[in-house]
Design a protein around this motif. Structure first.
Motif, PDB file in Angstrom:
ATOM      1  N   GLY A  11      11.652  -0.495  -1.024  1.00 37.99           N
ATOM      2  CA  GLY A  11      12.027  -0.285   0.370  1.00 37.99           C
ATOM      3  C   GLY A  11      11.376  -1.315   1.265  1.00 37.99           C
ATOM      4  O   GLY A  11      10.870  -2.350   0.814  1.00 37.99           O
ATOM      5  N   THR A  12      11.356  -1.028   2.543  1.00 37.85           N
ATOM      6  CA  THR A  12      10.870  -1.961   3.551  1.00 37.85           C
ATOM      7  C   THR A  12       9.452  -2.454   3.265  1.00 37.85           C
ATOM      8  O   THR A  12       9.190  -3.656   3.317  1.00 37.85           O
ATOM      9  CB  THR A  12      10.923  -1.287   4.942  1.00 37.85           C
ATOM     10  OG1 THR A  12      12.268  -0.879   5.186  1.00 37.85           O
ATOM     11  CG2 THR A  12      10.475  -2.233   6.030  1.00 37.85           C
ATOM     12  N   ASN A  13       8.538  -1.558   2.930  1.00 38.97           N
ATOM     13  CA  ASN A  13       7.151  -1.980   2.704  1.00 38.97           C
ATOM     14  C   ASN A  13       7.003  -2.816   1.441  1.00 38.97           C
ATOM     15  O   ASN A  13       6.199  -3.753   1.406  1.00 38.97           O
ATOM     16  CB  ASN A  13       6.214  -0.783   2.684  1.00 38.97           C
ATOM     17  CG  ASN A  13       6.051  -0.185   4.062  1.00 38.97           C
ATOM     18  OD1 ASN A  13       6.125  -0.889   5.063  1.00 38.97           O
ATOM     19  ND2 ASN A  13       5.852   1.114   4.139  1.00 38.97           N
ATOM     20  N   SER A  14       7.771  -2.505   0.401  1.00 39.93           N
ATOM     21  CA  SER A  14       7.745  -3.334  -0.809  1.00 39.93           C
ATOM     22  C   SER A  14       8.216  -4.748  -0.473  1.00 39.93           C
ATOM     23  O   SER A  14       7.605  -5.741  -0.878  1.00 39.93           O
ATOM     24  CB  SER A  14       8.658  -2.747  -1.893  1.00 39.93           C
ATOM     25  OG  SER A  14       8.228  -1.474  -2.315  1.00 39.93           O
TER      26      SER A  14
ATOM     27  N   ASN B 217       0.817  -1.218   0.000  1.00 41.02           N
ATOM     28  CA  ASN B 217       0.000   0.000   0.000  1.00 41.02           C
ATOM     29  C   ASN B 217       0.849   1.266   0.000  1.00 41.02           C
ATOM     30  O   ASN B 217       0.344   2.334   0.312  1.00 41.02           O
ATOM     31  CB  ASN B 217      -0.987  -0.015   1.162  1.00 41.02           C
ATOM     32  CG  ASN B 217      -0.290  -0.143   2.514  1.00 41.02           C
ATOM     33  OD1 ASN B 217       0.934  -0.070   2.599  1.00 41.02           O
ATOM     34  ND2 ASN B 217      -1.056  -0.324   3.560  1.00 41.02           N
ATOM     35  N   GLY B 218       2.106   1.135  -0.353  1.00 40.72           N
ATOM     36  CA  GLY B 218       2.981   2.300  -0.409  1.00 40.72           C
ATOM     37  C   GLY B 218       2.942   2.969  -1.771  1.00 40.72           C
ATOM     38  O   GLY B 218       2.156   2.615  -2.649  1.00 40.72           O
ATOM     39  N   ALA B 219       3.813   3.931  -1.930  1.00 34.08           N
ATOM     40  CA  ALA B 219       3.904   4.680  -3.184  1.00 34.08           C
ATOM     41  C   ALA B 219       4.513   3.810  -4.280  1.00 34.08           C
ATOM     42  O   ALA B 219       5.354   2.952  -4.015  1.00 34.08           O
ATOM     43  CB  ALA B 219       4.779   5.922  -2.982  1.00 34.08           C
TER      44      ALA B 219
ATOM     45  N   PHE C 147       6.577  -8.495  -0.632  1.00 31.88           N
ATOM     46  CA  PHE C 147       7.224  -9.587  -1.366  1.00 31.88           C
ATOM     47  C   PHE C 147       7.456 -10.773  -0.434  1.00 31.88           C
ATOM     48  O   PHE C 147       7.272 -11.932  -0.834  1.00 31.88           O
ATOM     49  CB  PHE C 147       8.553  -9.121  -1.986  1.00 31.88           C
ATOM     50  CG  PHE C 147       8.821  -9.738  -3.333  1.00 31.88           C
ATOM     51  CD1 PHE C 147       8.882 -11.110  -3.507  1.00 31.88           C
ATOM     52  CD2 PHE C 147       9.020  -8.937  -4.437  1.00 31.88           C
ATOM     53  CE1 PHE C 147       9.123 -11.676  -4.744  1.00 31.88           C
ATOM     54  CE2 PHE C 147       9.260  -9.491  -5.684  1.00 31.88           C
ATOM     55  CZ  PHE C 147       9.313 -10.869  -5.834  1.00 31.88           C
ATOM     56  N   GLN C 148       7.835 -10.524   0.807  1.00 34.24           N
ATOM     57  CA  GLN C 148       8.034 -11.615   1.764  1.00 34.24           C
ATOM     58  C   GLN C 148       6.730 -12.371   2.027  1.00 34.24           C
ATOM     59  O   GLN C 148       6.753 -13.596   2.224  1.00 34.24           O
ATOM     60  CB  GLN C 148       8.626 -11.083   3.076  1.00 34.24           C
ATOM     61  CG  GLN C 148      10.091 -10.715   2.957  1.00 34.24           C
ATOM     62  CD  GLN C 148      10.624  -9.992   4.176  1.00 34.24           C
ATOM     63  OE1 GLN C 148       9.876  -9.316   4.905  1.00 34.24           O
ATOM     64  NE2 GLN C 148      11.925 -10.096   4.409  1.00 34.24           N
TER      65      GLN C 148
END
Length: 156
Positions: free
Chosen positions: A85-88, A77-79, A92-93
């Protein structure tokens, strides 16, 4: 890494080292003055939140494609900014945990466990990875990841 992220990381690390050094320098005087007000603990590296961007050789456009795939399929839900980055990587994890044997924390940290699961994904799904599952993001891993990212760009 992008220069902006490196600059932020260097400033943060420099600040922590300065605070720690200042705390050590004044430690003897605070111990000597037992009636002095208690001092605050020094900042630690855990207090600093620097966003780690790990594109594994992808261009900004390729990383945006992966982020669009993650948004549609895995709750990202990030840009859509082309910086994995961490949220991507958390998204993926989640994918890697569901289908490719990732057993670590969903923390967005790209360690050897994440890379090993990524290699299984790239090998078992026809993205061109032919190397061993070694947890090292070498040229073969990066090349296969680019193939997957190019599919994401074309599809999402």
């Amino acid at each position: 890494m992008r220069p902006r992220v490196v600059s932020r990381a260097l400033v943060s690390v420099t600040a922590i080292v300065g605070i720690a050094a200042g705390s050590l320098a004044t430690a003897s005087t605070s111990f000597a003055a037992s009636d002095a007000a208690p001092s605050k603990p020094a900042a630690s590296a855990q207090d600093v939140g620097v966003l780690a961007v790990v594109n594994l050789g992808l261009s900004t456009n390729q990383a945006k494609g992966v982020q669009r795939w993650l948004k549609k399929e895995w709750g990202y839900n990030g840009a859509i900014d082309g910086e994995l980055g961490t949220n991507s990587w958390k998204a993926f994890q989640r994918h890697l945990a569901a289908h490719h044997g990732y057993r670590g924390e969903i923390d967005g940290i790209v360690g050897s466990g994440t890379i090993s699961a990524l290699q299984r994904f790239l090998k078992n799904n026809g993205w061109g990875y032919t190397g061993s599952i070694d947890g090292i993001a070498g040229p073969g891993t990066q090349s296969a990841f680019k193939t997957f990212a190019n599919w994401c760009v074309a599809t999402y």
